[in-house]
Design a protein around this motif. Structure first.
Motif, PDB file in Angstrom:
ATOM      1  N   MET A   1       0.828  -1.178   0.000  1.00 46.45           N
ATOM      2  CA  MET A   1       0.000   0.000   0.000  1.00 46.45           C
ATOM      3  C   MET A   1       0.874   1.244   0.000  1.00 46.45           C
ATOM      4  SD  MET A   1      -3.070   0.500  -0.283  1.00 46.45           S
ATOM      5  CE  MET A   1      -4.481   1.403   0.122  1.00 46.45           C
ATOM      6  N   GLN A   2       1.994   1.217   0.740  1.00 39.67           N
ATOM      7  CA  GLN A   2       2.899   2.352   0.767  1.00 39.67           C
ATOM      8  C   GLN A   2       3.559   2.530  -0.590  1.00 39.67           C
ATOM      9  OE1 GLN A   2       5.521   1.472   3.978  1.00 39.67           O
ATOM     10  NE2 GLN A   2       4.094   2.112   5.557  1.00 39.67           N
ATOM     11  N   ASP A   3       3.848   1.423  -1.276  1.00 41.84           N
ATOM     12  CA  ASP A   3       4.435   1.499  -2.608  1.00 41.84           C
ATOM     13  C   ASP A   3       3.490   2.221  -3.554  1.00 41.84           C
ATOM     14  OD1 ASP A   3       6.657   0.123  -1.792  1.00 41.84           O
ATOM     15  OD2 ASP A   3       5.926  -1.828  -2.479  1.00 41.84           O
ATOM     16  N   ILE A   4       2.223   1.910  -3.477  1.00 41.79           N
ATOM     17  CA  ILE A   4       1.245   2.545  -4.351  1.00 41.79           C
ATOM     18  C   ILE A   4       1.168   4.033  -4.052  1.00 41.79           C
ATOM     19  CG2 ILE A   4      -1.211   2.688  -4.902  1.00 41.79           C
ATOM     20  CD1 ILE A   4      -1.324  -0.351  -4.551  1.00 41.79           C
ATOM     21  N   THR A   5       1.173   4.398  -2.785  1.00 44.23           N
ATOM     22  CA  THR A   5       1.133   5.803  -2.400  1.00 44.23           C
ATOM     23  C   THR A   5       2.370   6.527  -2.922  1.00 44.23           C
ATOM     24  OG1 THR A   5      -0.082   5.203  -0.415  1.00 44.23           O
ATOM     25  CG2 THR A   5       0.900   7.387  -0.452  1.00 44.23           C
ATOM     26  N   GLU A   6       3.528   5.901  -2.775  1.00 40.08           N
ATOM     27  CA  GLU A   6       4.771   6.496  -3.264  1.00 40.08           C
ATOM     28  C   GLU A   6       4.731   6.654  -4.784  1.00 40.08           C
ATOM     29  OE1 GLU A   6       8.522   8.152  -3.598  1.00 40.08           O
ATOM     30  OE2 GLU A   6       7.227   7.971  -1.861  1.00 40.08           O
ATOM     31  N   LEU A   7       4.250   5.638  -5.471  1.00 42.08           N
ATOM     32  CA  LEU A   7       4.169   5.703  -6.919  1.00 42.08           C
ATOM     33  C   LEU A   7       3.175   6.776  -7.369  1.00 42.08           C
ATOM     34  CD1 LEU A   7       4.348   1.912  -7.828  1.00 42.08           C
ATOM     35  CD2 LEU A   7       6.117   3.642  -8.185  1.00 42.08           C
ATOM     36  N   GLN A   8       2.077   6.902  -6.650  1.00 45.72           N
ATOM     37  CA  GLN A   8       1.110   7.943  -6.980  1.00 45.72           C
ATOM     38  C   GLN A   8       1.729   9.329  -6.779  1.00 45.72           C
ATOM     39  OE1 GLN A   8      -2.220   6.944  -4.487  1.00 45.72           O
ATOM     40  NE2 GLN A   8      -3.244   5.783  -6.108  1.00 45.72           N
ATOM     41  N   VAL A  58       2.374   4.586 -15.106  1.00 45.01           N
ATOM     42  CA  VAL A  58       0.914   4.511 -14.945  1.00 45.01           C
ATOM     43  C   VAL A  58       0.423   3.109 -15.315  1.00 45.01           C
ATOM     44  CG1 VAL A  58      -1.280   5.342 -15.884  1.00 45.01           C
ATOM     45  CG2 VAL A  58       0.483   6.969 -15.215  1.00 45.01           C
ATOM     46  N   ALA A  59       0.948   2.561 -16.400  1.00 42.06           N
ATOM     47  CA  ALA A  59       0.550   1.208 -16.809  1.00 42.06           C
ATOM     48  C   ALA A  59       0.929   0.194 -15.740  1.00 42.06           C
ATOM     49  CB  ALA A  59       1.201   0.848 -18.133  1.00 42.06           C
ATOM     50  N   GLN A  60       2.123   0.363 -15.184  1.00 46.63           N
ATOM     51  CA  GLN A  60       2.565  -0.537 -14.112  1.00 46.63           C
ATOM     52  C   GLN A  60       1.654  -0.419 -12.894  1.00 46.63           C
ATOM     53  OE1 GLN A  60       6.397   0.416 -12.500  1.00 46.63           O
ATOM     54  NE2 GLN A  60       6.628  -1.538 -11.473  1.00 46.63           N
ATOM     55  N   LEU A  61       1.307   0.795 -12.533  1.00 44.03           N
ATOM     56  CA  LEU A  61       0.402   1.009 -11.402  1.00 44.03           C
ATOM     57  C   LEU A  61      -0.970   0.390 -11.660  1.00 44.03           C
ATOM     58  CD1 LEU A  61       1.187   4.687 -10.361  1.00 44.03           C
ATOM     59  CD2 LEU A  61       1.629   2.626  -9.034  1.00 44.03           C
ATOM     60  N   GLU A  62      -1.459   0.545 -12.873  1.00 42.83           N
ATOM     61  CA  GLU A  62      -2.760  -0.041 -13.204  1.00 42.83           C
ATOM     62  C   GLU A  62      -2.706  -1.562 -13.126  1.00 42.83           C
ATOM     63  OE1 GLU A  62      -3.654   1.668 -16.999  1.00 42.83           O
ATOM     64  OE2 GLU A  62      -4.457   3.513 -16.105  1.00 42.83           O
ATOM     65  N   GLU A  63      -1.591  -2.157 -13.583  1.00 44.50           N
ATOM     66  CA  GLU A  63      -1.445  -3.611 -13.492  1.00 44.50           C
ATOM     67  C   GLU A  63      -1.415  -4.065 -12.040  1.00 44.50           C
ATOM     68  OE1 GLU A  63       1.987  -4.890 -15.680  1.00 44.50           O
ATOM     69  OE2 GLU A  63       1.287  -3.947 -17.524  1.00 44.50           O
ATOM     70  N   ARG A  64      -0.674  -3.327 -11.216  1.00 42.37           N
ATOM     71  CA  ARG A  64      -0.597  -3.685  -9.799  1.00 42.37           C
ATOM     72  C   ARG A  64      -1.947  -3.522  -9.119  1.00 42.37           C
ATOM     73  NH1 ARG A  64       4.607  -0.916  -7.241  1.00 42.37           N
ATOM     74  NH2 ARG A  64       4.113  -2.306  -5.512  1.00 42.37           N
ATOM     75  N   LEU A  65      -2.649  -2.469  -9.483  1.00 38.12           N
ATOM     76  CA  LEU A  65      -3.978  -2.240  -8.924  1.00 38.12           C
ATOM     77  C   LEU A  65      -4.928  -3.363  -9.326  1.00 38.12           C
ATOM     78  CD1 LEU A  65      -5.779  -0.368  -7.289  1.00 38.12           C
ATOM     79  CD2 LEU A  65      -6.243   0.905  -9.375  1.00 38.12           C
ATOM     80  N   ASP A  70      -7.810  -8.315  -7.976  1.00 35.82           N
ATOM     81  CA  ASP A  70      -8.036  -9.751  -8.166  1.00 35.82           C
ATOM     82  C   ASP A  70      -7.736 -10.521  -6.889  1.00 35.82           C
ATOM     83  OD1 ASP A  70      -8.733  -9.205 -10.770  1.00 35.82           O
ATOM     84  OD2 ASP A  70      -6.808  -9.848 -11.625  1.00 35.82           O
ATOM     85  N   LYS A  71      -6.635 -10.153  -6.245  1.00 35.31           N
ATOM     86  CA  LYS A  71      -6.244 -10.840  -5.008  1.00 35.31           C
ATOM     87  C   LYS A  71      -7.287 -10.608  -3.908  1.00 35.31           C
ATOM     88  CE  LYS A  71      -2.428 -11.182  -1.733  1.00 35.31           C
ATOM     89  NZ  LYS A  71      -1.124 -10.649  -1.348  1.00 35.31           N
ATOM     90  N   SER A  72      -7.747  -9.375  -3.770  1.00 31.53           N
ATOM     91  CA  SER A  72      -8.735  -9.089  -2.727  1.00 31.53           C
ATOM     92  C   SER A  72     -10.066  -9.768  -3.039  1.00 31.53           C
ATOM     93  CB  SER A  72      -8.927  -7.578  -2.552  1.00 31.53           C
ATOM     94  OG  SER A  72      -9.491  -7.010  -3.702  1.00 31.53           O
TER      95      SER A  72
END
Length: 175
Positions: A1-8, A58-65, A70-72
């Motif tokens: 979650m912190q990675d996503i925040t940092e990437l954003q 952005v594409a990487q973030l969308e893939e991770r999201l 899917d995982k959740s």
């Protein structure tokens, strides 16, 4: 979650730089006409590279999201399946408890009738047989209820035992 925040945060900063660069691009022809010695010019190739890098991010973030979604969803489906199984077990146990209560009520009634007959001095064989049969039914029902409860406990322990066995096998392979 912190990675996503940092990437954003990085994405937002890059978009701001790109926006500033685009503003500079529109201002570049005017500045070139006025004077070429006023400062550094923005390189369109560098801006295009930055834009492409940000698009890749952005594409990487969308893939991770999407992967996180899917995982959740898989986790939620798994938990729902476990909840449904537990509710089914609870319903079965409640039914067992209801049957046990009914049999115990019948046993109490039978024993009361047997006591009354015994107080009156009448030894009725049918009452004794009914009392014995009711008591046997109550014991069977108690046994079935206990077995259902044990099966439920074993069902809850099975995943933990599988985890322990898996860890033991991994430890043996590492050794």
């Amino acid at each position: 979650m912190q990675d996503i925040t940092e990437l954003q945060r990085r994405l937002a900063a890059a978009l701001e730089r790109i926006g500033a660069g685009l503003d500079g691009l529109t201002a570049v022809p005017d500045a070139a006409e006025a004077s070429e010695d006023e400062g550094p010019q923005l390189d369109a190739g560098q801006l295009a590279a930055d834009l492409e890098a940000e698009r890749a991010l952005v594409a990487q973030l969308e893939e991770r999201l999407a992967a996180n979604r899917d995982k959740s969803k898989a986790t939620a489906d798994n938990l729902q399946a476990k909840l449904d199984a537990l509710q089914a077990q609870l319903s079965a146990m409640e039914e067992d408890r209801g049957r046990l209560k009914a049999v115990n009520d019948a046993l109490r009634d039978s024993n009361q009738a047997l006591r009354e007959a015994n107080e009156a001095g009448v030894g009725d064989g049918a009452l004794i047989n009914t009392a014995m049969q009711t008591e046997l039914d109550a014991l069977r029902q108690v046994r079935q209820s206990d077995r259902a409860e044990l099966d439920a406990v074993l069902g809850l322990l099975a995943p933990a035992l599988e985890d322990v066995q898996t860890q033991d096998e991994e430890a043996e392979q590492d050794a």
